[in-house]
Structures are given as C-alpha cells and as structure tokens.
Design a protein around this motif. Structure first.
Motif, PDB file in Angstrom:
ATOM      1  N   GLU B  30       0.843  -1.205   0.000  1.00  0.00           N
ATOM      2  CA  GLU B  30       0.000   0.000   0.000  1.00  0.00           C
ATOM      3  C   GLU B  30       0.875   1.251   0.000  1.00  0.00           C
ATOM      4  OE1 GLU B  30      -2.915   0.264   3.040  1.00  0.00           O
ATOM      5  OE2 GLU B  30      -3.779  -1.713   2.603  1.00  0.00           O
ATOM      6  N   ALA B  31       0.457   2.237  -0.783  1.00  0.00           N
ATOM      7  CA  ALA B  31       1.224   3.494  -0.875  1.00  0.00           C
ATOM      8  C   ALA B  31       1.377   4.137   0.500  1.00  0.00           C
ATOM      9  CB  ALA B  31       0.543   4.455  -1.838  1.00  0.00           C
ATOM     10  N   ALA B  32       0.344   4.025   1.329  1.00  0.00           N
ATOM     11  CA  ALA B  32       0.408   4.648   2.653  1.00  0.00           C
ATOM     12  C   ALA B  32       1.537   4.066   3.476  1.00  0.00           C
ATOM     13  CB  ALA B  32      -0.925   4.467   3.374  1.00  0.00           C
ATOM     14  N   ALA B  33       1.738   2.733   3.363  1.00  0.00           N
ATOM     15  CA  ALA B  33       2.809   2.087   4.121  1.00  0.00           C
ATOM     16  C   ALA B  33       4.169   2.500   3.575  1.00  0.00           C
ATOM     17  CB  ALA B  33       2.648   0.568   4.079  1.00  0.00           C
ATOM     18  N   ALA B  34       4.333   2.460   2.261  1.00  0.00           N
ATOM     19  CA  ALA B  34       5.620   2.812   1.654  1.00  0.00           C
ATOM     20  C   ALA B  34       5.961   4.266   1.922  1.00  0.00           C
ATOM     21  CB  ALA B  34       5.587   2.539   0.155  1.00  0.00           C
ATOM     22  N   SER B  35       4.941   5.098   2.098  1.00  0.00           N
ATOM     23  CA  SER B  35       5.172   6.531   2.291  1.00  0.00           C
ATOM     24  C   SER B  35       5.756   6.859   3.664  1.00  0.00           C
ATOM     25  CB  SER B  35       3.877   7.320   2.092  1.00  0.00           C
ATOM     26  OG  SER B  35       3.486   7.230   0.740  1.00  0.00           O
ATOM     27  N   LEU B  36       5.843   5.874   4.546  1.00  0.00           N
ATOM     28  CA  LEU B  36       6.553   6.119   5.799  1.00  0.00           C
ATOM     29  C   LEU B  36       8.008   6.462   5.504  1.00  0.00           C
ATOM     30  CD1 LEU B  36       5.350   3.541   8.469  1.00  0.00           C
ATOM     31  CD2 LEU B  36       4.472   5.798   7.916  1.00  0.00           C
ATOM     32  N   SER B  37       8.470   6.022   4.334  1.00  0.00           N
ATOM     33  CA  SER B  37       9.823   6.393   3.916  1.00  0.00           C
ATOM     34  C   SER B  37       9.788   7.776   3.281  1.00  0.00           C
ATOM     35  CB  SER B  37      10.348   5.365   2.910  1.00  0.00           C
ATOM     36  OG  SER B  37      11.338   5.966   2.091  1.00  0.00           O
ATOM     37  N   GLN B  38      10.549   8.690   3.888  1.00  0.00           N
ATOM     38  CA  GLN B  38      10.607  10.046   3.327  1.00  0.00           C
ATOM     39  C   GLN B  38      11.146  10.020   1.901  1.00  0.00           C
ATOM     40  OE1 GLN B  38       9.938  13.061   5.174  1.00  0.00           O
ATOM     41  NE2 GLN B  38       9.001  11.620   6.606  1.00  0.00           N
ATOM     42  N   THR B  39      12.087   9.099   1.675  1.00  0.00           N
ATOM     43  CA  THR B  39      12.700   9.004   0.357  1.00  0.00           C
ATOM     44  C   THR B  39      11.658   8.611  -0.693  1.00  0.00           C
ATOM     45  OG1 THR B  39      14.549   8.077   1.572  1.00  0.00           O
ATOM     46  CG2 THR B  39      14.717   8.059  -0.815  1.00  0.00           C
ATOM     47  N   LEU B  40      10.799   7.643  -0.351  1.00  0.00           N
ATOM     48  CA  LEU B  40       9.811   7.161  -1.313  1.00  0.00           C
ATOM     49  C   LEU B  40       8.617   8.089  -1.422  1.00  0.00           C
ATOM     50  CD1 LEU B  40       9.782   3.340  -0.472  1.00  0.00           C
ATOM     51  CD2 LEU B  40      10.941   4.511  -2.359  1.00  0.00           C
ATOM     52  N   GLN B  41       8.337   8.814  -0.361  1.00  0.00           N
ATOM     53  CA  GLN B  41       7.104   9.604  -0.296  1.00  0.00           C
ATOM     54  C   GLN B  41       6.945  10.554  -1.490  1.00  0.00           C
ATOM     55  OE1 GLN B  41       6.636  12.409   2.950  1.00  0.00           O
ATOM     56  NE2 GLN B  41       4.678  11.424   3.461  1.00  0.00           N
ATOM     57  N   LEU B  42       8.034  11.260  -1.836  1.00  0.00           N
ATOM     58  CA  LEU B  42       7.942  12.226  -2.935  1.00  0.00           C
ATOM     59  C   LEU B  42       7.645  11.527  -4.257  1.00  0.00           C
ATOM     60  CD1 LEU B  42      10.736  14.846  -2.192  1.00  0.00           C
ATOM     61  CD2 LEU B  42       8.243  15.088  -1.991  1.00  0.00           C
ATOM     62  N   THR B  43       8.369  10.421  -4.490  1.00  0.00           N
ATOM     63  CA  THR B  43       8.144   9.653  -5.717  1.00  0.00           C
ATOM     64  C   THR B  43       6.693   9.196  -5.798  1.00  0.00           C
ATOM     65  OG1 THR B  43      10.381   8.827  -5.377  1.00  0.00           O
ATOM     66  CG2 THR B  43       9.082   7.775  -7.097  1.00  0.00           C
ATOM     67  N   ILE B  44       6.193   8.710  -4.655  1.00  0.00           N
ATOM     68  CA  ILE B  44       4.818   8.192  -4.643  1.00  0.00           C
ATOM     69  C   ILE B  44       3.816   9.320  -4.849  1.00  0.00           C
ATOM     70  CG2 ILE B  44       3.076   7.068  -3.191  1.00  0.00           C
ATOM     71  CD1 ILE B  44       5.449   5.461  -1.967  1.00  0.00           C
ATOM     72  N   LEU B  45       4.059  10.461  -4.211  1.00  0.00           N
ATOM     73  CA  LEU B  45       3.172  11.616  -4.392  1.00  0.00           C
ATOM     74  C   LEU B  45       3.136  12.045  -5.861  1.00  0.00           C
ATOM     75  CD1 LEU B  45       3.920  13.846  -1.275  1.00  0.00           C
ATOM     76  CD2 LEU B  45       1.807  12.609  -1.810  1.00  0.00           C
ATOM     77  N   ASP B  46       4.285  11.863  -6.531  1.00  0.00           N
ATOM     78  CA  ASP B  46       4.365  12.204  -7.953  1.00  0.00           C
ATOM     79  C   ASP B  46       3.697  11.152  -8.830  1.00  0.00           C
ATOM     80  OD1 ASP B  46       5.516  14.638  -7.810  1.00  0.00           O
ATOM     81  OD2 ASP B  46       7.578  13.948  -8.094  1.00  0.00           O
ATOM     82  N   GLY B  47       3.164  10.115  -8.199  1.00  0.00           N
ATOM     83  CA  GLY B  47       2.477   9.086  -8.975  1.00  0.00           C
ATOM     84  C   GLY B  47       3.366   7.946  -9.402  1.00  0.00           C
ATOM     85  N   GLY B  48       4.575   7.921  -8.888  1.00  0.00           N
ATOM     86  CA  GLY B  48       5.504   6.867  -9.269  1.00  0.00           C
ATOM     87  C   GLY B  48       5.200   5.558  -8.565  1.00  0.00           C
ATOM     88  N   GLY B  49       5.794   4.486  -9.070  1.00  0.00           N
ATOM     89  CA  GLY B  49       5.719   3.189  -8.418  1.00  0.00           C
ATOM     90  C   GLY B  49       4.446   2.417  -8.710  1.00  0.00           C
ATOM     91  N   GLY B  50       3.508   3.069  -9.425  1.00  0.00           N
ATOM     92  CA  GLY B  50       2.258   2.381  -9.706  1.00  0.00           C
ATOM     93  C   GLY B  50       2.376   1.510 -10.955  1.00  0.00           C
ATOM     94  N   GLY B  51       1.351   0.757 -11.215  1.00  0.00           N
ATOM     95  CA  GLY B  51       1.303  -0.058 -12.422  1.00  0.00           C
ATOM     96  C   GLY B  51       2.493  -0.989 -12.538  1.00  0.00           C
TER      97      GLY B  51
END
Lengths: 385, 174
Positions: B30-51
């Motif tokens: 889940e994106a919410a879990a991965a977003s605990l990482s500050q490093t990943l959070q920005l990428t995920i907010l940008d829509g990365g890591g999906g699909g």
C-alpha cells in the motif's frame, strides 16, 4: 556495526546518558569524531561519582579508613599520614569535616587528597569577648566549592564544653544557641580569621545547661546537608525555594547488618545536576564497652557494601573528586552549612525535641526559609524536623 | 504535486505501489505504508511506483526489504492518524509489543535494517533500531561495546588510543 554511517551512529549515541557516551567515545576513532562533533559531552557537566569515602572513628586512636572506588584508588591519596605533616609524628589524622572533596583535619589542616596538597591554618583567634569559656576549636566546618572559587573558608561555631563554668552573661538559663551567633571564619583568600555574625531566626532551641557537654557518641543524626539542600529524616528540603520531597522507604538492611545503623549522606551539587542522591552507610553505635570488636564488625562490611554503588552517584566536581566523610560518632551540635556564599546555618540539637535553630546572614534572612515546619509536612503530629 | 485521488485502476481499494529490491524481487505494498519512507514519499506523491513501473531500491536486498515493509505495514495506520492521538492504550501497547519483537533479531539483520532505515529515511524505524543498539551499549566498557557490536579486535595502535582516551573520563569505566 563498525561500518555504520555517521548519521546512524549519531542517532544511536544521542540516546545514551553521559556515562555510556563517555565509554562510547573510546570505542573507535569514528565514534569519537561523531561524539565530539554532534553530541553534547562536556567534561564539566558530566556526573561525577563519589571517588571515595573517609571514615573517621571518634575516640579511636586510628587514622581514618579510606574506601575508594576502583577507578579512583590511584587518584586519591587515602593515606593522609603519608603526606600531611602532623604536629606529633605519633599522632593520627582525624577528620573533623569535609566539603566537596576537601578535608578539614584536627590540628587546623586543610587537605586536598586528590592533589596531596595541604596547608595549615594560622592559630585560632581568641573567642569573642562575651563568650568567655566557650570553646571555639571543636565545632569546625569547611566550606568549599571548586566551581565557585578556588578559595575555601573554615567556620568555627561556639561549643559549650563539659567543663564550662557559668559566668558573667552566660548563665545556666541563658538561651542557646545565642540569638546572635558569632562564628570565627578563616578565609583562604585573605589568609586571616575574622568574626562573622549570624542572627537566630525564631525562638532559641534550648539553654546552655541543656547543651553543656552533651558530647558525641550517643547516637547518629539522620540529618545531612550538601550544597544548600537539607536531609531531615526522610525528607529532602531546599530552604531557599521551600520545596521538599519525601524519599521512598529506605531499602531493607542486608543480611548480617542487623546490628548496624545507617548514616545518611546527602549528595547534591547544583552546578552539576539538579538531581540529588542519598547515600546510606552502615554504622554502629560507639558503645565504649564493645571497644574494638564493634569497629572490626562494621568496617569489613562497609568495604564491600553494595548500596554504595547503586543509590548514590555523587556529583563532586572532578578535580576535587574526593570524599565525603562519615563520622561514626557525630558531634552533638550540628551545623548545616549553606554555601556558596554561606547564607545561613542550621543547628540541630541532638536529643532535644525541637526544630533546628536557624541562623541567617542579614542579607539572606528573607531568602531562605528557616522554619522548616511551616512548609514541610511531618509524617507524624509530634514530629519535628 | 497534490496526491492523486486514486486513479490507478484499483477502484475503491487502497492505492498500491511496487518496490524492487537490489536482487530484483518485486514487492507490492500500500502506498500509505511505503510513504513512511521520506525518500519514497515524494516519488509516490508524484504518482511513481504504480502499475508495472515499480521503484528500484538498489541498496536494499529482498530479505531486508521484506522486514522493512513488515514494519511499515504495521505502523501505517497509526501514522495516518498523525502520530495516532486517537489510538487506544491497547493499540499503543500492541505496537510496542510488535516493536520489541521486531528488533529481537540477529545482529547482521539489525545492521541491514539500520542501513535500510537510513537509506529510506523511515523515522520511526530509525529511532527503533537506534534505541536497540543504544540498549546494547548501555553500561558496557569500550572493549565490551566493541565485542557486543562485532567490531574487529583493535590493532595495537587502536588499543593504545583507547587506553589513552579512557583516562579522560576514568569514572565512566568502573
């Protein structure tokens, strides 16, 4: 683990207390660099342990026993006779008082056992005129705090000896301690003695007849003081702020120590930490009939006594590491001194059911609350501080 | 850079992202879990890591990443509540029990976790592992610390240096 990045190491070290931080500083070069750059480890704010304890036996012709913590054994010279010249070479050093690492020996000697330096005070001045027959040599106190000044002061308080003869203005019914208490004070700054007055706050505690010759060896006071804090029974009081706190119940007596009593030492140094600690030392009543056997019984236990390590972590300033003094048979008159400038003196009368007499310097009278009973709640109705 | 309102095909379900470990194992989380990482959070907010994209993590192996994600999944709900002010005592006790159990691990695993927590900047995990190591240090002498943490034996020069520095705070080594 020796390859962790500095951020990770810093996060770990940030969670350590000064003692562990100091140990970690020796682990490796990288950790040392991290600690020096990112952690606040300053030698002058480290908690300092009690380096050692001198125990003087009253009325016992023997040098004080010295108990050292392992790390301090080589740094504190416990054998006073090895470097302090005594008047009579056959004599033994007797510790009258101590303060933040300095010792005051019988015979007007002030000693720093950490540096082996010692000095002899000039002759005692004559007692004040109105105090004829009063002893100004027996009740002496040392006041010293290395963080405040390199200089020390020695206070002598008036003491009513056994052979005191009532005279002039000092009659049987004369109130004691006197409402204006004159102390003889030696200052190492000036190198001379001077008289300093302290004014009794409140009612006098007793009369001369009561305290005359009320010499030691009747019991142990449970009062202590250290750099401005008082220990009164199981209550620690700061008379400057009127704050007080009751200690939790004292731990049970360890096996084989049932016949001993506890001497309580309060350890506090506001320049190092706001926390205080209380040290319990095993003691015995000095029963003259028991003589040597009593002492032989007490001391071997003291040397291996575990609570020395746990309940107490002293905060003595580092260069004056030394010692606190446990006297097995205390004087009957006890003055609790408040450095840093000595604002006041508390005097507890042994076996007198009265609150301690409180003397203040005029400038301090309104700043230090001498009537402990007004703001410390005793446990029992009939208790007095 | 506002967080997208779903929109990646997982209708109604929580948004998922894919993380790829250094040894090419794919983890869907889940994106919410991965977003605990500050490093990943920005990428995920940008829509990365999906699909099918996935976010490569070249510094984290699969064993460590699986452990890290176990932590993130457990802590995500509380983190979503902003540090969990509403959490019940039971919830907090459960998290604490989980944390204690979580760091009860081999030192090599702990080391990898420390490195991963710092690379991924997962604050809670960083402080959890730091606390664990600090607890291992407490009350020990410099030599004991070295042994406990698996440092190599000191060279004669290092030993001499240790001894010299131990003199500075002699009281600390009783």
């Amino acid at each position: 683990m020796d390859r962790l990045p500095q951020d990770a190491v810093a996060a770990i070290l940030a969670r350590l207390a000064p003692r562990s931080l100091a140990a970690s500083r020796c682990v490796c070069k990288d950790w040392r660099a991290t600690i020096d750059a990112r952690c606040n480890l300053r030698a002058d704010v480290l908690p300092i342990t009690v380096g050692g304890i001198f125990v003087s036996l009253a009325h016992q012709p023997a040098a004080p026993a010295f108990f050292a913590r392992p790390s301090m054994a080589r740094r504190i010279a416990g054998k006073l006779k090895g470097y302090v010249d005594l008047e009579d070479p056959d004599d033994f050093p007797y510790i009258m008082n101590s303060c933040n690492g300095f010792l005051l020996l019988y015979g007007r000697r002030v000693v720093n056992p950490a540096t082996r330096q010692w000095t002899r005070l000039p002759d005692y001045p004559p007692p004040p005129e109105c105090m004829e027959g009063i002893d100004y040599e027996s009740d002496m106190y040392l006041v010293f705090h290395p963080a405040v000044s390199q200089h020390y002061e020695v206070f002598i308080l008036p003491y009513v000896p056994q052979d005191f003869e009532f005279n002039g203005s000092l009659l049987e019914g004369t109130e004691w301690p006197p409402s204006k208490c004159i102390a003889q004070v030696f200052s190492s700054r000036t190198g001379t003695w001077e008289q300093r007055s302290f004014v009794l706050q409140g009612e006098p505690a007793a009369t001369i007849a009561h305290v005359k010759g009320s010499e030691p060896h009747n019991g142990l006071y449970r009062h202590g003081c250290c750099n401005g804090l008082l220990l009164v029974e199981d209550v620690v009081v700061n008379p400057a702020t009127r704050q007080w706190a009751r200690l939790p119940p004292y731990p049970p007596v360890s096996e084989g120590m049932e016949a001993t009593f506890w001497d309580y030492k309060l350890i506090f140094d506001p320049t190092v930490s706001p926390h205080y600690e209380v040290l319990l030392l095993p003691c015995v009543y000095m029963d003259p009939d028991l003589k040597d056997s009593t002492i032989a019984y007490a001391l071997p236990h003291l040397s291996s006594f575990p609570p020395l390590r746990s309940p107490l972590m002293d905060r003595l300033p580092q260069d004056a590491l030394v010692a606190i003094l446990a006297r097995l048979a205390p004087r009957s008159l006890r003055a609790d001194l408040l450095p840093v400038t000595l604002g006041s003196i508390f005097v507890s009368l042994e076996h007198e059911p009265a609150a301690p007499a409180f003397f203040a310097r005029p400038s301090m009278a309104h700043r230090i609350a001498g009537k402990l009973k007004n703001y410390v709640e005793p446990e029992y109705q009939y208790d007095f501080p | 850079m506002a967080a997208p309102e779903s929109g990646d095909g997982n209708n109604g379900a929580a948004r998922m992202v894919t993380l790829i470990s250094s040894d090419n194992t794919r983890f869907e989380v889940e994106a919410a879990a991965a977003s605990l990482s500050q490093t990943l959070q920005l990428t995920i907010l940008d829509g990365g890591g999906g699909g099918g994209d996935g976010i490569p993590l070249p510094n984290v192996d699969s064993a460590t990443l699986s452990k890290v994600l176990e932590y993130c999944i457990k802590h995500a709900p509380a983190a979503a509540n902003g540090g969990a002010p509403n959490a019940t005592a039971v919830d907090r006790a459960e998290l604490e029990r989980f944390d204690n159990e979580f760091v009860n691990i081999d030192q090599s695993v702990l080391y990898s976790l420390i490195m991963a927590a710092h690379n991924l900047e997962i604050e809670g995990l960083q402080s959890l592992v730091a606390k664990k190591v600090a607890d291992m240090i407490k009350g020990k002498s410099p030599m004991e610390i070295r042994r406990t943490l698996g440092f190599p034996d000191p060279t004669p020069e290092e030993q001499a240096e240790m001894n010299a520095h131990m003199l500075e705070y002699g009281w600390a080594y009783e």
